[in-house]
Design a protein around this motif. Structure first.
Motif, PDB file in Angstrom:
ATOM      1  N   MET A  95       0.857  -1.192   0.000  1.00 23.69           N
ATOM      2  CA  MET A  95       0.000   0.000   0.000  1.00 23.69           C
ATOM      3  C   MET A  95       0.891   1.238   0.000  1.00 23.69           C
ATOM      4  SD  MET A  95      -3.261   0.679   2.480  1.00 23.69           S
ATOM      5  CE  MET A  95      -4.381   2.071   2.237  1.00 23.69           C
ATOM      6  N   LEU A  96       0.636   2.095  -0.947  1.00 22.78           N
ATOM      7  CA  LEU A  96       1.451   3.309  -1.109  1.00 22.78           C
ATOM      8  C   LEU A  96       1.209   4.288   0.039  1.00 22.78           C
ATOM      9  CD1 LEU A  96       3.268   5.222  -2.862  1.00 22.78           C
ATOM     10  CD2 LEU A  96       1.149   5.968  -3.974  1.00 22.78           C
ATOM     11  N   ASP A  97       2.319   4.769   0.588  1.00 19.91           N
ATOM     12  CA  ASP A  97       2.248   5.787   1.636  1.00 19.91           C
ATOM     13  C   ASP A  97       2.661   7.113   0.996  1.00 19.91           C
ATOM     14  OD1 ASP A  97       2.114   7.112   4.009  1.00 19.91           O
ATOM     15  OD2 ASP A  97       3.970   6.263   4.821  1.00 19.91           O
ATOM     16  N   HIS A  98       1.661   7.921   0.636  1.00 21.21           N
ATOM     17  CA  HIS A  98       1.940   9.131  -0.140  1.00 21.21           C
ATOM     18  C   HIS A  98       1.423  10.354   0.608  1.00 21.21           C
ATOM     19  CE1 HIS A  98       2.222  11.901  -3.478  1.00 21.21           C
ATOM     20  NE2 HIS A  98       2.762  10.957  -4.236  1.00 21.21           N
ATOM     21  N   PRO A  99       2.264  11.393   0.721  1.00 23.35           N
ATOM     22  CA  PRO A  99       1.837  12.566   1.502  1.00 23.35           C
ATOM     23  C   PRO A  99       0.714  13.362   0.826  1.00 23.35           C
ATOM     24  CG  PRO A  99       3.965  12.971   0.453  1.00 23.35           C
ATOM     25  CD  PRO A  99       3.631  11.547   0.184  1.00 23.35           C
ATOM     26  N   ASP A 100       0.612  13.295  -0.486  1.00 24.55           N
ATOM     27  CA  ASP A 100      -0.319  14.193  -1.193  1.00 24.55           C
ATOM     28  C   ASP A 100      -1.497  13.484  -1.849  1.00 24.55           C
ATOM     29  OD1 ASP A 100       1.671  16.102  -0.650  1.00 24.55           O
ATOM     30  OD2 ASP A 100       2.744  15.445  -2.465  1.00 24.55           O
ATOM     31  N   GLU A 101      -1.507  12.193  -1.761  1.00 23.60           N
ATOM     32  CA  GLU A 101      -2.561  11.472  -2.478  1.00 23.60           C
ATOM     33  C   GLU A 101      -3.435  10.730  -1.465  1.00 23.60           C
ATOM     34  OE1 GLU A 101      -2.910  11.084  -5.908  1.00 23.60           O
ATOM     35  OE2 GLU A 101      -0.899  11.072  -6.825  1.00 23.60           O
ATOM     36  N   ASP A 102      -4.710  10.566  -1.827  1.00 24.66           N
ATOM     37  CA  ASP A 102      -5.586   9.747  -0.993  1.00 24.66           C
ATOM     38  C   ASP A 102      -5.432   8.288  -1.396  1.00 24.66           C
ATOM     39  OD1 ASP A 102      -6.581  11.890   0.378  1.00 24.66           O
ATOM     40  OD2 ASP A 102      -8.247  12.208  -1.013  1.00 24.66           O
ATOM     41  N   VAL A 103      -4.899   7.514  -0.491  1.00 28.00           N
ATOM     42  CA  VAL A 103      -4.821   6.067  -0.705  1.00 28.00           C
ATOM     43  C   VAL A 103      -5.586   5.443   0.453  1.00 28.00           C
ATOM     44  CG1 VAL A 103      -3.313   4.097  -1.095  1.00 28.00           C
ATOM     45  CG2 VAL A 103      -2.516   6.408  -1.644  1.00 28.00           C
ATOM     46  N   ALA A 104      -6.572   4.633   0.139  1.00 28.71           N
ATOM     47  CA  ALA A 104      -7.414   4.118   1.223  1.00 28.71           C
ATOM     48  C   ALA A 104      -8.057   2.790   0.858  1.00 28.71           C
ATOM     49  CB  ALA A 104      -8.506   5.134   1.564  1.00 28.71           C
ATOM     50  N   VAL A 105      -8.340   2.039   1.886  1.00 27.30           N
ATOM     51  CA  VAL A 105      -9.203   0.860   1.756  1.00 27.30           C
ATOM     52  C   VAL A 105     -10.402   1.075   2.666  1.00 27.30           C
ATOM     53  CG1 VAL A 105      -7.252  -0.679   1.250  1.00 27.30           C
ATOM     54  CG2 VAL A 105      -8.021  -0.393   3.614  1.00 27.30           C
ATOM     55  N   GLN A 106     -11.447   0.262   2.469  1.00 24.44           N
ATOM     56  CA  GLN A 106     -12.621   0.401   3.323  1.00 24.44           C
ATOM     57  C   GLN A 106     -13.235  -0.961   3.581  1.00 24.44           C
ATOM     58  OE1 GLN A 106     -15.418   3.800   2.948  1.00 24.44           O
ATOM     59  NE2 GLN A 106     -14.447   4.186   0.980  1.00 24.44           N
ATOM     60  N   THR A 107     -13.903  -1.084   4.705  1.00 20.39           N
ATOM     61  CA  THR A 107     -14.593  -2.342   5.002  1.00 20.39           C
ATOM     62  C   THR A 107     -16.096  -2.177   4.789  1.00 20.39           C
ATOM     63  OG1 THR A 107     -14.975  -1.829   7.321  1.00 20.39           O
ATOM     64  CG2 THR A 107     -12.882  -2.898   6.766  1.00 20.39           C
ATOM     65  N   SER A 108     -16.767  -3.313   4.740  1.00 19.26           N
ATOM     66  CA  SER A 108     -18.232  -3.336   4.690  1.00 19.26           C
ATOM     67  C   SER A 108     -18.695  -4.586   5.425  1.00 19.26           C
ATOM     68  CB  SER A 108     -18.727  -3.370   3.242  1.00 19.26           C
ATOM     69  OG  SER A 108     -18.666  -4.691   2.720  1.00 19.26           O
ATOM     70  N   ALA A 109     -20.005  -4.751   5.462  1.00 24.63           N
ATOM     71  CA  ALA A 109     -20.547  -5.955   6.101  1.00 24.63           C
ATOM     72  C   ALA A 109     -20.062  -7.230   5.411  1.00 24.63           C
ATOM     73  CB  ALA A 109     -22.084  -5.909   6.080  1.00 24.63           C
ATOM     74  N   MET A 110     -19.629  -7.108   4.151  1.00 21.24           N
ATOM     75  CA  MET A 110     -19.175  -8.291   3.423  1.00 21.24           C
ATOM     76  C   MET A 110     -17.854  -8.834   3.968  1.00 21.24           C
ATOM     77  SD  MET A 110     -21.677  -8.809   1.473  1.00 21.24           S
ATOM     78  CE  MET A 110     -21.318  -9.888   0.091  1.00 21.24           C
ATOM     79  N   ASN A 111     -17.149  -8.039   4.767  1.00 23.48           N
ATOM     80  CA  ASN A 111     -15.909  -8.521   5.371  1.00 23.48           C
ATOM     81  C   ASN A 111     -16.152  -9.227   6.707  1.00 23.48           C
ATOM     82  OD1 ASN A 111     -15.074  -5.383   4.233  1.00 23.48           O
ATOM     83  ND2 ASN A 111     -14.102  -7.184   3.326  1.00 23.48           N
ATOM     84  N   ALA A 112     -17.415  -9.247   7.122  1.00 22.61           N
ATOM     85  CA  ALA A 112     -17.692  -9.723   8.479  1.00 22.61           C
ATOM     86  C   ALA A 112     -18.358 -11.094   8.536  1.00 22.61           C
ATOM     87  CB  ALA A 112     -18.566  -8.699   9.203  1.00 22.61           C
ATOM     88  N   GLY A 113     -18.450 -11.779   7.412  1.00 24.46           N
ATOM     89  CA  GLY A 113     -19.065 -13.106   7.518  1.00 24.46           C
ATOM     90  C   GLY A 113     -19.533 -13.779   6.244  1.00 24.46           C
ATOM     91  N   PRO A 114     -20.151 -13.029   5.304  1.00 25.26           N
ATOM     92  CA  PRO A 114     -20.795 -13.714   4.183  1.00 25.26           C
ATOM     93  C   PRO A 114     -19.836 -14.370   3.186  1.00 25.26           C
ATOM     94  CG  PRO A 114     -21.586 -11.433   4.408  1.00 25.26           C
ATOM     95  CD  PRO A 114     -20.380 -11.571   5.260  1.00 25.26           C
TER      96      PRO A 114
END
Lengths: 551, 551
Positions: free
Chosen positions: B403-422
């Motif tokens: 995962m890129l660590d960049h001072p000026d760019e938005d780099v992100a991941v996100q979770t949802s309910a799909m990560n919790a069981g299904p």
């Protein structure tokens, strides 16, 4: 890939601390200390100097012996520290030139034995109350780190150079197959992506990062290493739950060996090389056996419960390493069933005694060794048999049980408390539970059947595979062995590995079933063992050449 | 053993009931009927007539397609009967001449795909409420019986000749490796000694004895076979818990294929053959996606949640079979994370809807297919990435996450309910649970972190393997791929198989981890595939010659 390697010279598994070449065992305090100091020129066969505390089977035989001695001969030991007598190197794992020059079968058998020894360290901690500490005074690489993660705790000197590493995959194109990969994710529970990185970085991980990743538990600076090791070892010893008992001495087995097998006091190994069948006979006690824990201590290693099972263990290892072309074990028992049951009764009645506990664990390990032996096993139950209690477990460990159905003869098996829990399989279940996964109520039905169980009843209970009558018996048995011995040895090995351990998996079954199977596969792949394979070319200037196709 | 087999012609996995060569699918009633009637001369490549309802990959591709069609296109189906259109033969398993003339890699990939298909039958029963019946109107041998034991119930005609059998070991010196041995002891829970006998008796077991041993559930006389099959099928249909929905049609994927890969609507497979790296890119939805179950039904196979995942599945199979020398998958995602999360939200909110359930199960299977693909997988998270919710599972399935660590760019991941069981893995755990076996509290911490998770936070949470900054990024990524692609393909396969599924074992992980590994080993042994091996010589007058050494 025809196997052009010469047969390995005969291997013997008995040794004694006085004769150790590669280890020193110090049992003077509550923390025993095992120091690895491998002699380069004392390999089990010529051709590979054991540099940098690398090991071969001979080194591991001594380790296995030391663990047994600690258990039986040193009841005051409450923890074990494993360290190295070499400067800046703990252990660099299995010797690569030894591996590269060994036959496929030897490599596989070697890995199996070292796996068993490492599992014994864990069992000694879990069951005998002797926790273990790996004191890494220098780099632990490959099998050296695999030995370390078989210990409860690991202290690594943070000296700027000492590392832990698993360089097998990147350097040799094989796996850390002595439990390494399995213990990373299943015992140390290292995050799988970090485990991936660790297993591909040949130079390994040092100091604080090794602690952060949970590869080691502590990484003190070199100057504080001894102090930290002592602290960890003392803490482990303090939490020991070891049960006290008086030491016994494990005397030599003194087997009489010949071309056709080996004769021990209670065990006979008789080879029929033409038929590729080995008859393994275990005899019940003959005279009076100890009736109390105190008497057991006095009888020591001469007690049947110790001697007979040590003999069986030695015979199994003899078979594994020295008689590769035997495909089928004909498992027989002889003697007085009541005498076995009397021993079992004593063991069950004194199960909280420290020595009784060790004896029971010995039986457990030998039975697991039997099941882990890659030969077909047929148990033969006839009028002279003594498949009772702990010896009935032998039949339950077999792939098949043949029991004679005779109108005029007493043929019987019997159960004891030893069939109900103290001798679990690698999957954590008893052999009866494993046998009756579909009908668990049968377990109780068998255990409640008191006294001798005749052939019809044993058959109805589900203990017997085939129960031929006296007219068919000889032919049916003969054909069964002929047929089995005629089948592909490899297919039988894979089939038995898949059928013997139904039900739950444990770290142990994962190591032998998953990791070892993949390692065996890789141990045949040209990318590792071919003329241009990485294992073959290790230490030479040429670079390995890989077939890049993924499988 | 150099592999002298010619490369297999390109394999395509899309098909349609109208084009089936080997199966007929009848979905006119609540019990769907799949009839196997293999055309001898329609093998996937020339050289092996598919006699006696034996199969090759082409036959299994149709079976896999039929299962998908039943799930999505036939919501009224409440049970599935699998039978044969041939007289006195149900199925004789994988074609032996096909196996004997296939490369090692193809054999392994073929077995993996058939294993997946059989697991899908079981998943369809367990998760979609479509129980399955194998109606054995004749002998089911080898893979034929393995197909049968993947069904919930088995009815075998008792006609004096029809048998079930696993003749692989005795006749071919290989294993019943499509789950056969594992299902014997772990699913049917057949007593291990009877399983041993069954797996070595080439002619198999018939009639009442097959019922007694639990190899089949019913063995009616030939005259009552149809009646018994109907009774069993109706009973299965009656207990179906299938949730109602309106049918959709699985339209063709219409990939644009070239020498350098394939372009789908939401997925791109781009091959860098020189580097042996394939970049697999999955794109988030672009326009408006269904916000309700009803809209999902209307959108049908064009909905991102169906189309994108079907495309990914197809790309993975393309990679597995047609691009063997690709060692590393560079996993990328692109697009609007919020659009993925919106789909996930709709799926979670409507999880009791029948179609939503099928879509979620599709995602689950594709993710498992990704993990079961024997290539190293590195996920790359950069400013354009869309690793959110269900698409975050792709990164969690990877061996490493950069995962890129960049001072000026938005780099992100996100979770949802799909990560919790299904979307559980083969070990029954979620990917987050598997990742944090040592620190299970981290699972909750990750799931509670709402909104975009930046690089530092993702790193602290344990989601990221390496987080290079923008200065090091290009070099570090380049070196990581170069290094990985330079390692022995076999060692990586064995290593990844050992590290990807920590924690509990299931029948599925046992099949892929234990049985397949042993089969792969045996698929290389001269006793099976050498010039005088049993698989090689099958059907010829010569007898195989075995190396009798046990390993």
């Amino acid at each position: 890939m025809g196997d052009s390697h010469k047969p390995h010279p005969t291997v013997r598994f008995e040794t004694h601390p006085d004769r150790y070449r590669h280890w020193q065992l110090d049992t003077s305090g509550p923390v025993a200390k095992l120091t690895m100091n491998v002699r380069e020129d004392e390999g089990l066969r010529p051709g590979y100097p054991l540099k940098l505390n690398s090991y071969d089977l001979g080194v591991d035989i001594e380790l296995a012996d030391a663990i047994m001695r600690i258990r039986f001969e040193h009841p005051d030991v409450r923890a074990l520290e494993i360290t190295s007598g070499k400067d800046r190197i703990f252990c660099s794992g299995a010797n690569i030139y030894m591996l590269g020059s060994s036959s496929h079968a030897f490599k596989v058998n070697f890995c199996k034995f070292t796996n068993e020894t490492r599992l014994y360290l864990e069992e000694m901690s879990a069951e005998s109350g002797i926790p273990t500490l790996a004191a890494l005074n220098g780099t632990a690489s490959g099998g050296g780190y695999e030995l370390a993660i078989a210990c409860d705790e690991i202290v690594l000197a943070d000296d700027g150079s000492s590392a832990v590493s698993l360089p097998e995959a990147p350097l040799l194109a094989v796996l850390p197959g002595t439990g390494g990969l399995t213990r990373l994710v299943d015992k140390r529970k290292i995050r799988r992506d970090l485990a991936d990185v660790f297993s591909t970085v040949a130079e390994g991980i040092r100091g604080k990062r090794a602690v952060q990743w949970n590869l080691v538990d502590d990484a003190p600076p070199k100057a504080k290493f001894d102090e930290a090791v002592k602290k960890h070892a003392d803490a482990l010893a303090a939490k020991s739950k070891r049960k006290p008992f008086k030491a016994i001495t494990l005397s030599p087995l003194e087997a009489k060996r010949s071309e056709t097998g080996a004769e021990y006091k209670y065990v006979t190994l008789a080879l029929d090389k033409g038929k590729r069948v080995a008859t393994l006979t275990m005899r019940a006690p003959e005279g009076a056996e100890p009736a109390t824990a105190d008497e057991l201590q006095k009888a020591g290693a001469n007690a049947w419960a110790i001697r007979a099972w040590r003999e069986l263990d030695d015979a199994l290892l003899d078979l594994r390493f020295n008689h590769l072309d035997v495909g089928v074990i004909r498992l027989e028992t002889r003697g007085d069933q009541d005498k076995v049951l009397a021993v079992d009764k004593m063991l069950a009645a004194n199960k909280d005694d420290g020595l009784v506990r060790e004896v029971t664990l010995l039986m457990k390990r030998v039975l697991k060794r039997l099941e882990m032996t890659s030969r077909s096993i047929f148990a033969i139950v006839d009028p002279q048999s003594a498949f009772a209690g702990s010896m009935l477990e032998l039949a339950l460990a077999a792939d098949r049980v043949y029991m004679l159905d005779h109108p005029d003869e007493d043929v019987a098996v019997q159960t004891s408390a030893m069939n109900a829990g103290p001798l679990p399989m690698a999957n954590g279940l008893t052999r009866l539970q494993s046998r009756f996964l579909r009908e668990p109520e049968r377990v109780g039905r068998v255990l409640e059947t008191k006294g001798p169980i005749d052939t019809q009843t044993a058959n109805d209970l589900g203990l017997v595979t085939f129960a031929p009558d006296d007219i068919d018996w000889d032919d049916e048995i003969r054909i069964a062995f002929e047929e089995r011995a005629s089948m592909s040895p490899d297919a039988m090995t894979g089939m038995e590995a898949s059928l013997r351990w139904g039900g739950p998996e444990t770290m142990e079954t994962k190591i032998f079933g998953r990791l070892s199977a993949w390692q065996n596969w890789i141990f045949q792949r040209p990318n590792a063992v071919g003329e241009r394979g990485a294992l073959t070319l290790y230490g030479r200037p040429e670079r390995p050449e890989f077939d890049w196709n993924r499988t």
